[in-house]
Design an enzyme around this catalytic site. Structure first.
Site, PDB file in Angstrom:
ATOM      1  N   ASN A  94      25.070 -70.663 -12.381  1.00 17.77           N
ATOM      2  CA  ASN A  94      25.755 -71.844 -12.911  1.00 17.77           C
ATOM      3  C   ASN A  94      27.256 -71.625 -13.094  1.00 17.77           C
ATOM      4  O   ASN A  94      28.027 -72.580 -13.025  1.00 17.77           O
ATOM      5  CB  ASN A  94      25.116 -72.221 -14.257  1.00 17.77           C
ATOM      6  CG  ASN A  94      25.934 -73.227 -15.012  1.00 17.77           C
ATOM      7  OD1 ASN A  94      25.895 -74.422 -14.714  1.00 17.77           O
ATOM      8  ND2 ASN A  94      26.712 -72.770 -15.984  1.00 17.77           N
ATOM      9  N   SER A 148      27.449 -78.872  -5.937  1.00 22.22           N
ATOM     10  CA  SER A 148      28.099 -80.148  -6.261  1.00 22.22           C
ATOM     11  C   SER A 148      27.991 -81.065  -5.055  1.00 22.22           C
ATOM     12  O   SER A 148      27.989 -80.593  -3.905  1.00 22.22           O
ATOM     13  CB  SER A 148      29.572 -79.882  -6.569  1.00 22.22           C
ATOM     14  OG  SER A 148      30.287 -81.090  -6.611  1.00 22.22           O
ATOM     15  N   ALA A 165      39.577 -75.951  -2.322  1.00 20.38           N
ATOM     16  CA  ALA A 165      38.953 -74.657  -2.631  1.00 20.38           C
ATOM     17  C   ALA A 165      37.586 -74.879  -3.284  1.00 20.38           C
ATOM     18  O   ALA A 165      36.597 -74.239  -2.920  1.00 20.38           O
ATOM     19  CB  ALA A 165      39.855 -73.851  -3.568  1.00 20.38           C
ATOM     20  N   TYR A 166      37.558 -75.785  -4.239  1.00 22.83           N
ATOM     21  CA  TYR A 166      36.299 -76.057  -4.947  1.00 22.83           C
ATOM     22  C   TYR A 166      35.244 -76.571  -3.968  1.00 22.83           C
ATOM     23  O   TYR A 166      34.107 -76.096  -3.945  1.00 22.83           O
ATOM     24  CB  TYR A 166      36.554 -77.078  -6.061  1.00 22.83           C
ATOM     25  CG  TYR A 166      35.318 -77.389  -6.885  1.00 22.83           C
ATOM     26  CD1 TYR A 166      34.875 -76.486  -7.860  1.00 22.83           C
ATOM     27  CD2 TYR A 166      34.597 -78.569  -6.700  1.00 22.83           C
ATOM     28  CE1 TYR A 166      33.741 -76.762  -8.619  1.00 22.83           C
ATOM     29  CE2 TYR A 166      33.479 -78.846  -7.450  1.00 22.83           C
ATOM     30  CZ  TYR A 166      33.046 -77.935  -8.415  1.00 22.83           C
ATOM     31  OH  TYR A 166      31.910 -78.216  -9.161  1.00 22.83           O
ATOM     32  N   LYS A 170      31.589 -74.704  -2.729  1.00 23.86           N
ATOM     33  CA  LYS A 170      30.249 -75.278  -2.912  1.00 23.86           C
ATOM     34  C   LYS A 170      29.567 -75.502  -1.550  1.00 23.86           C
ATOM     35  O   LYS A 170      28.341 -75.364  -1.441  1.00 23.86           O
ATOM     36  CB  LYS A 170      30.328 -76.579  -3.711  1.00 23.86           C
ATOM     37  CG  LYS A 170      30.852 -76.410  -5.136  1.00 23.86           C
ATOM     38  CD  LYS A 170      29.985 -75.505  -5.996  1.00 23.86           C
ATOM     39  CE  LYS A 170      30.410 -75.530  -7.474  1.00 23.86           C
ATOM     40  NZ  LYS A 170      29.595 -74.636  -8.320  1.00 23.86           N
ATOM     41  N   VAL A 199      29.466 -84.718 -14.816  1.00 24.74           N
ATOM     42  CA  VAL A 199      28.950 -84.477 -16.169  1.00 24.74           C
ATOM     43  C   VAL A 199      30.103 -84.226 -17.149  1.00 24.74           C
ATOM     44  O   VAL A 199      31.072 -83.523 -16.817  1.00 24.74           O
ATOM     45  CB  VAL A 199      28.011 -83.242 -16.146  1.00 24.74           C
ATOM     46  CG1 VAL A 199      27.474 -82.955 -17.548  1.00 24.74           C
ATOM     47  CG2 VAL A 199      26.856 -83.464 -15.171  1.00 24.74           C
ATOM     48  N   THR A 201      31.835 -82.312 -19.380  1.00 28.08           N
ATOM     49  CA  THR A 201      32.011 -80.924 -19.833  1.00 28.08           C
ATOM     50  C   THR A 201      33.512 -80.658 -19.770  1.00 28.08           C
ATOM     51  O   THR A 201      34.288 -81.543 -19.386  1.00 28.08           O
ATOM     52  CB  THR A 201      31.309 -79.931 -18.879  1.00 28.08           C
ATOM     53  OG1 THR A 201      31.916 -80.064 -17.588  1.00 28.08           O
ATOM     54  CG2 THR A 201      29.815 -80.187 -18.783  1.00 28.08           C
TER      55      THR A 201
HETATM   56  P1  NAP Z   1      32.407 -75.681 -17.719  1.00 28.35           P
HETATM   57  O1  NAP Z   1      32.097 -76.425 -18.956  1.00 28.35           O
HETATM   58  O2  NAP Z   1      33.815 -75.467 -17.324  1.00 28.35           O
HETATM   59  O3  NAP Z   1      31.647 -74.264 -17.825  1.00 28.35           O
HETATM   60  C1  NAP Z   1      31.804 -73.305 -16.841  1.00 28.35           C
HETATM   61  C2  NAP Z   1      31.122 -72.042 -17.312  1.00 28.35           C
HETATM   62  O4  NAP Z   1      31.286 -71.051 -16.285  1.00 28.35           O
HETATM   63  C3  NAP Z   1      31.720 -71.468 -18.591  1.00 28.35           C
HETATM   64  O5  NAP Z   1      30.689 -70.927 -19.372  1.00 28.35           O
HETATM   65  C4  NAP Z   1      32.620 -70.359 -18.082  1.00 28.35           C
HETATM   66  O6  NAP Z   1      32.841 -69.306 -18.980  1.00 28.35           O
HETATM   67  C5  NAP Z   1      31.756 -69.869 -16.909  1.00 28.35           C
HETATM   68  N1  NAP Z   1      32.487 -69.003 -16.011  1.00 28.35           N
HETATM   69  C6  NAP Z   1      33.627 -69.248 -15.326  1.00 28.35           C
HETATM   70  N2  NAP Z   1      33.988 -68.154 -14.617  1.00 28.35           N
HETATM   71  C7  NAP Z   1      33.055 -67.206 -14.869  1.00 28.35           C
HETATM   72  C8  NAP Z   1      32.874 -65.878 -14.461  1.00 28.35           C
HETATM   73  N3  NAP Z   1      33.737 -65.244 -13.647  1.00 28.35           N
HETATM   74  N4  NAP Z   1      31.773 -65.198 -14.890  1.00 28.35           N
HETATM   75  C9  NAP Z   1      30.895 -65.790 -15.719  1.00 28.35           C
HETATM   76  N5  NAP Z   1      31.035 -67.044 -16.180  1.00 28.35           N
HETATM   77  C10 NAP Z   1      32.101 -67.737 -15.753  1.00 28.35           C
HETATM   78  O7  NAP Z   1      31.745 -76.331 -16.439  1.00 28.35           O
HETATM   79  P2  NAP Z   1      30.395 -77.168 -16.217  1.00 28.35           P
HETATM   80  O8  NAP Z   1      30.784 -78.551 -15.952  1.00 28.35           O
HETATM   81  O9  NAP Z   1      29.396 -76.864 -17.269  1.00 28.35           O
HETATM   82  O10 NAP Z   1      29.954 -76.539 -14.824  1.00 28.35           O
HETATM   83  C11 NAP Z   1      28.796 -75.738 -14.632  1.00 28.35           C
HETATM   84  C12 NAP Z   1      28.490 -75.714 -13.151  1.00 28.35           C
HETATM   85  O11 NAP Z   1      28.235 -77.056 -12.703  1.00 28.35           O
HETATM   86  C13 NAP Z   1      29.642 -75.208 -12.279  1.00 28.35           C
HETATM   87  O12 NAP Z   1      29.143 -74.401 -11.246  1.00 28.35           O
HETATM   88  C14 NAP Z   1      30.248 -76.483 -11.717  1.00 28.35           C
HETATM   89  O13 NAP Z   1      30.907 -76.261 -10.494  1.00 28.35           O
HETATM   90  C15 NAP Z   1      29.019 -77.342 -11.561  1.00 28.35           C
HETATM   91  N6  NAP Z   1      29.298 -78.789 -11.505  1.00 28.35           N
HETATM   92  C16 NAP Z   1      29.824 -79.436 -12.581  1.00 28.35           C
HETATM   93  C17 NAP Z   1      30.064 -80.805 -12.498  1.00 28.35           C
HETATM   94  C18 NAP Z   1      30.620 -81.608 -13.657  1.00 28.35           C
HETATM   95  O14 NAP Z   1      30.838 -82.823 -13.479  1.00 28.35           O
HETATM   96  N7  NAP Z   1      30.812 -81.037 -14.825  1.00 28.35           N
HETATM   97  C19 NAP Z   1      29.781 -81.497 -11.305  1.00 28.35           C
HETATM   98  C20 NAP Z   1      29.246 -80.793 -10.231  1.00 28.35           C
HETATM   99  C21 NAP Z   1      29.000 -79.444 -10.351  1.00 28.35           C
HETATM  100  P3  NAP Z   1      34.119 -69.300 -19.989  1.00 28.35           P
HETATM  101  O15 NAP Z   1      33.749 -70.141 -21.176  1.00 28.35           O
HETATM  102  O16 NAP Z   1      34.284 -67.850 -20.326  1.00 28.35           O
HETATM  103  O17 NAP Z   1      35.282 -69.865 -19.231  1.00 28.35           O
END
Ligand code: NAP
Length: 243
Positions: A94, A148, A165-166, A170, A199, A201
């Site tokens: 994740n 994603s 990049a993002y 993915k 989502v 976040t």
């Molecule tokens: P988020 O709130 O920014 O959380 C990201 C998490 O990843 C945080 O716990 C962060 O830790 C951790 N992280 C980042 N770099 C890391 C590393 N090198 N090693 C370990 N942990 C690391 O993002 P989210 O929205 O929950 O996203 C979770 C996943 O869903 C991601 O893969 C994202 O690409 C995917 N996603 C999200 C959305 C959306 O709309 N939110 C949409 C599509 C896909 P820290 O707290 O230490 O920074």
């Protein structure tokens, strides 16, 4: 005396990376509620402990420090989980970063591309490689790559080139999903990718339409697939979507 009904995930151990906040935190909560023993991965030890404490009422949750971009950290963390829990049944890749907002493919900093690939692609790959020997030995594994819709090629085609990049990280994670699933077919290790939707976040922002509960639903479903379930596919809302 009425028999207590055991939760379906009892005995299974699940590692979720980047689970101290956002979608990963909610996936940890939902898996704990299903009776899995949850290892909440966080790159900052204190953040991990704080998050795991919050989830204590939901079930069995322990924190493990793991930075997916750091090979030594991954090796140490998986070793520690193996010592403590003896097995890893579920891996939710994740952890993810998005650092190229406002950039396009023609001018994006290649440093940002490298940084993104190192976490979103190589990080997931690294943790999978480290966990897979255990899963193969157990003849049980569920790997969920949190991808994603932005990684699908059709979405890229209509994107105007933004978040290169993002997106690419993915798209590559999706390809890795296909490759691992093709290799592991027949070993009861199912590997799938999921788009959680947009989502609310830190990454998704306040304006996103979905709650973390909605975003975590399909990853949790994929993490607990029965034997013979799908593998090598991309899902949104529990339905297969095109790459
Ligand atoms: P988020 O709130 O920014 O959380 C990201 C998490 O990843 C945080 O716990 C962060 O830790 C951790 N992280 C980042 N770099 C890391 C590393 N090198 N090693 C370990 N942990 C690391 O993002 P989210 O929205 O929950 O996203 C979770 C996943 O869903 C991601 O893969 C994202 O690409 C995917 N996603 C999200 C959305 C959306 O709309 N939110 C949409 C599509 C896909 P820290 O707290 O230490 O920074």
């Amino acid at each position: 005396m009425p028999q207590e009904k055991k939760p379906s995930g009892a005995g299974r151990v699940a590692l979720i990376t980047g689970a101290n906040r956002g979608i990963g935190f909610e996936i940890a909560r939902q898996l704990a509620r299903r009776g899995l023993r949850v290892v909440l991965g966080a790159r900052e030890a204190n953040e991990g402990k704080r998050a795991a404490t919050k989830l204590e009422p939901d079930g069995s949750v322990i924190a493990e420090t793991i930075d997916v971009a750091d090979a030594a950290s991954v090796e140490r963390a998986i070793g520690a989980i193996r010592e403590r829990c003896g097995r890893i049944d579920v891996l939710v890749n994740n952890a993810g970063i998005l650092v190229d907002s406002g950039q396009t493919a023609s001018g994006v900093s290649l440093g940002d591309v490298q940084k993104t690939l190192d976490v979103n692609l190589i990080g997931a790959w690294r943790v999978s490689q480290t966990v897979l020997p255990l899963m193969r030995k157990q003849r049980y594994g569920r790997i969920v790559n949190v991808s994603s819709s932005m990684g699908t090629l059709s979405d890229a085609a209509g994107s105007g080139g933004g978040w290169p990049a993002y997106r690419l990280s993915k798209t590559a994670l999706n390809a890795l999903t296909i490759l691992l699933a093709a290799e592991l077919g027949g070993e009861n290790v199912l590997v799938n990718a999921v788009s959680p939707g947009w989502v609310r976040t830190r990454m998704g922002g306040d304006g996103a339409p979905r709650s973390v509960e909605e975003g975590a639903d399909t990853p949790v479903w994929l993490a607990t697939l029965p034997e013979g379930g799908p593998s090598g596919q991309l899902f949104l809302d529990r339905r297969r979507i095109d790459w």
